[in-house]
Design an enzyme around this catalytic site. Sequence first.
Site, PDB file in Angstrom:
ATOM      1  CG  ASP A 100      -0.114  -0.321   2.509  1.00  0.00           C
ATOM      2  OD1 ASP A 100       1.106  -0.077   2.517  1.00  0.00           O
ATOM      3  OD2 ASP A 100      -0.712  -0.799   3.492  1.00  0.00           O
ATOM      4  CD  GLU A 122       0.331  -6.482   3.067  1.00  0.00           C
ATOM      5  OE1 GLU A 122       1.118  -7.164   3.736  1.00  0.00           O
ATOM      6  OE2 GLU A 122       0.381  -5.240   3.023  1.00  0.00           O
ATOM      7  CD  GLU A 136       0.735   4.084   4.763  1.00  0.00           C
ATOM      8  OE1 GLU A 136      -0.141   4.794   5.315  1.00  0.00           O
ATOM      9  OE2 GLU A 136       1.943   4.249   4.963  1.00  0.00           O
ATOM     10  CG  HIS A 213       7.125   3.664  10.234  1.00  0.00           C
ATOM     11  ND1 HIS A 213       6.536   3.987   9.033  1.00  0.00           N
ATOM     12  CD2 HIS A 213       6.799   2.389  10.476  1.00  0.00           C
ATOM     13  CE1 HIS A 213       5.908   2.926   8.565  1.00  0.00           C
ATOM     14  NE2 HIS A 213       6.045   1.943   9.420  1.00  0.00           N
ATOM     15  NE  ARG A 215       3.329  10.274   4.767  1.00  0.00           N
ATOM     16  CZ  ARG A 215       4.343  10.953   4.241  1.00  0.00           C
ATOM     17  NH1 ARG A 215       4.404  12.247   4.411  1.00  0.00           N
ATOM     18  NH2 ARG A 215       5.259  10.354   3.535  1.00  0.00           N
ATOM     19  CG  HIS A 246      11.295   5.321  10.092  1.00  0.00           C
ATOM     20  ND1 HIS A 246      11.352   6.341   9.172  1.00  0.00           N
ATOM     21  CD2 HIS A 246      10.903   4.220   9.417  1.00  0.00           C
ATOM     22  CE1 HIS A 246      10.984   5.874   7.991  1.00  0.00           C
ATOM     23  NE2 HIS A 246      10.713   4.583   8.116  1.00  0.00           N
TER      24      HIS A 246
HETATM   25  N1  UDP Z   1      11.693  -4.131  10.238  1.00  0.00           N
HETATM   26  C1  UDP Z   1      13.072  -4.242  10.022  1.00  0.00           C
HETATM   27  N2  UDP Z   1      13.902  -3.399  10.728  1.00  0.00           N
HETATM   28  C2  UDP Z   1      13.444  -2.461  11.616  1.00  0.00           C
HETATM   29  C3  UDP Z   1      12.041  -2.351  11.805  1.00  0.00           C
HETATM   30  C4  UDP Z   1      11.203  -3.194  11.096  1.00  0.00           C
HETATM   31  O1  UDP Z   1      13.515  -5.072   9.246  1.00  0.00           O
HETATM   32  O2  UDP Z   1      14.263  -1.739  12.207  1.00  0.00           O
HETATM   33  C5  UDP Z   1      10.807  -5.006   9.461  1.00  0.00           C
HETATM   34  C6  UDP Z   1       9.690  -5.684  10.209  1.00  0.00           C
HETATM   35  O3  UDP Z   1      10.072  -6.937  10.703  1.00  0.00           O
HETATM   36  C7  UDP Z   1       8.589  -5.804   9.158  1.00  0.00           C
HETATM   37  C8  UDP Z   1       8.838  -4.615   8.259  1.00  0.00           C
HETATM   38  O4  UDP Z   1      10.162  -4.189   8.507  1.00  0.00           O
HETATM   39  O5  UDP Z   1       8.730  -6.974   8.379  1.00  0.00           O
HETATM   40  C9  UDP Z   1       7.860  -3.541   8.609  1.00  0.00           C
HETATM   41  O6  UDP Z   1       8.208  -2.383   8.016  1.00  0.00           O
HETATM   42  P1  UDP Z   1       7.466  -1.021   8.353  1.00  0.00           P
HETATM   43  O7  UDP Z   1       7.118  -0.976   9.795  1.00  0.00           O
HETATM   44  O8  UDP Z   1       8.337   0.038   7.794  1.00  0.00           O
HETATM   45  O9  UDP Z   1       6.200  -1.047   7.428  1.00  0.00           O
HETATM   46  P2  UDP Z   1       4.731  -1.648   7.492  1.00  0.00           P
HETATM   47  O10 UDP Z   1       4.792  -3.073   7.870  1.00  0.00           O
HETATM   48  O11 UDP Z   1       3.955  -0.837   8.480  1.00  0.00           O
HETATM   49  O12 UDP Z   1       4.232  -1.459   6.110  1.00  0.00           O
END
Ligand code: UDP
Length: 395
Positions: A100, A122, A136, A213, A215, A246
């Site tokens: 997304d 997804e 998103e 993180h 927004r 982040h």
């Molecule tokens: N993740 C990572 N390193 C970090 C924080 C998160 O590899 O320092 C991984 C986490 O395990 C997950 C993904 O990144 O698989 C999530 O990313 P994010 O939180 O940016 O995005 P979202 O899942 O909300 O789209």
Amino acid sequence: MAPKGRRLLVLFGTRPEAIKLFPVLARLAGDERFAVRVVATHQHRELLDGLLGPDAIRADHELAVMRPGQGPAETAARTLAGLDPVLAELSPEMLLVQGDTTSAFAGGLAAFYRGIPVAHVEAGLRSRDRCHPFPEEVHRRLLSVVADLHFAPRERDAEHLRAEGVESSRIHVTGNPVIDALRAIRARGLGGLERWVASEQLEGRRMLLVSAHRRESHDGPIAELCLGLRDLVERFPDLVVVFPVHANPAVRRAVTPILGGLKRVRLVEPLPYEAFAEAMARASLIVTDSGGVQEEAPALGRPVLVFREVTERVDGVEHHAARVVGREREGVVKEVARLLEDEHAYREMARPRDLYGDGRAAERIVGGLLHHFGLGERPEPFRSPSGPEAAGGPA
Ligand code: UDP
């Protein structure tokens, strides 16, 4: 010589897209029925390389659309403009996008403008609140309009799509490839967390892993979270907070003044996936606003407190693996303290469960692509233990 196999272009930009697509890319890599090219919209080298190497599933094209402080409009505009000539040059038979993000949405739109079919991994997640997560939720809905083939993680996501008029024949229920990714990365062994957090700092202590993180949390809520974390380390002398912060400057401006320099708070750089996966496995509990982490934590049997007002990952909540705690200091403190103090409540949440996938999502996604091209049978769907019928509640 023209490549053999169906021409597939896979697009990713951000860390979660790379994590969730790497099992699919790994599976496609050895399959001669596909000629796969990869396009990356962002440069997140340090986070992506560990995933894509050493067998070098590398980006064939890099669009480098990111600029410091850039908003979604500019990311979308630059993705559209950057991807269009790549689409013209490669003329793929399908573009595969995940999730997304702005880049996934704009990538799908660019393909649509060129008449190139889009497959969406997804697909079908809905929070039903257009502003949470922002932007998103709207990207997801728009991608469902643009896409031709929808890989829904759970049956409930497929139901959302059908309710919006997507034909069943275009939907495959696959499980989420993040669970494939997590299993693959854990199977490699320890992830090098030691480089960021020394083992002595964790020994005999309970670790709270934090990621935040989004927004919509930048102005205010992240500071609330940090104040709550400060209260918690003061109250629980055996608690260590590990917080990969982040890189977004707005996040850093909120976090560092409140938590910087505190004993038993480790503010670290964003971790490579293998180290973050190790951190999740070692944590007693996790506080996050991330989507992916909400899916991974129950698979590892780690209670997850969701720092948001709403979530589209309701399975965790229904199955007592997750709780939505809102975005205020009091909610975070209350729920973390409850789990640290009430062993029964903790154990109830800390059972490993395959709510979001069984590790075979990539196999089903590739199966769905083969089926689309008339090269294979329709894959069997992933059956979540938490379909709406099992949970007895609305999707
Ligand atoms: N993740 C990572 N390193 C970090 C924080 C998160 O590899 O320092 C991984 C986490 O395990 C997950 C993904 O990144 O698989 C999530 O990313 P994010 O939180 O940016 O995005 P979202 O899942 O909300 O789209």
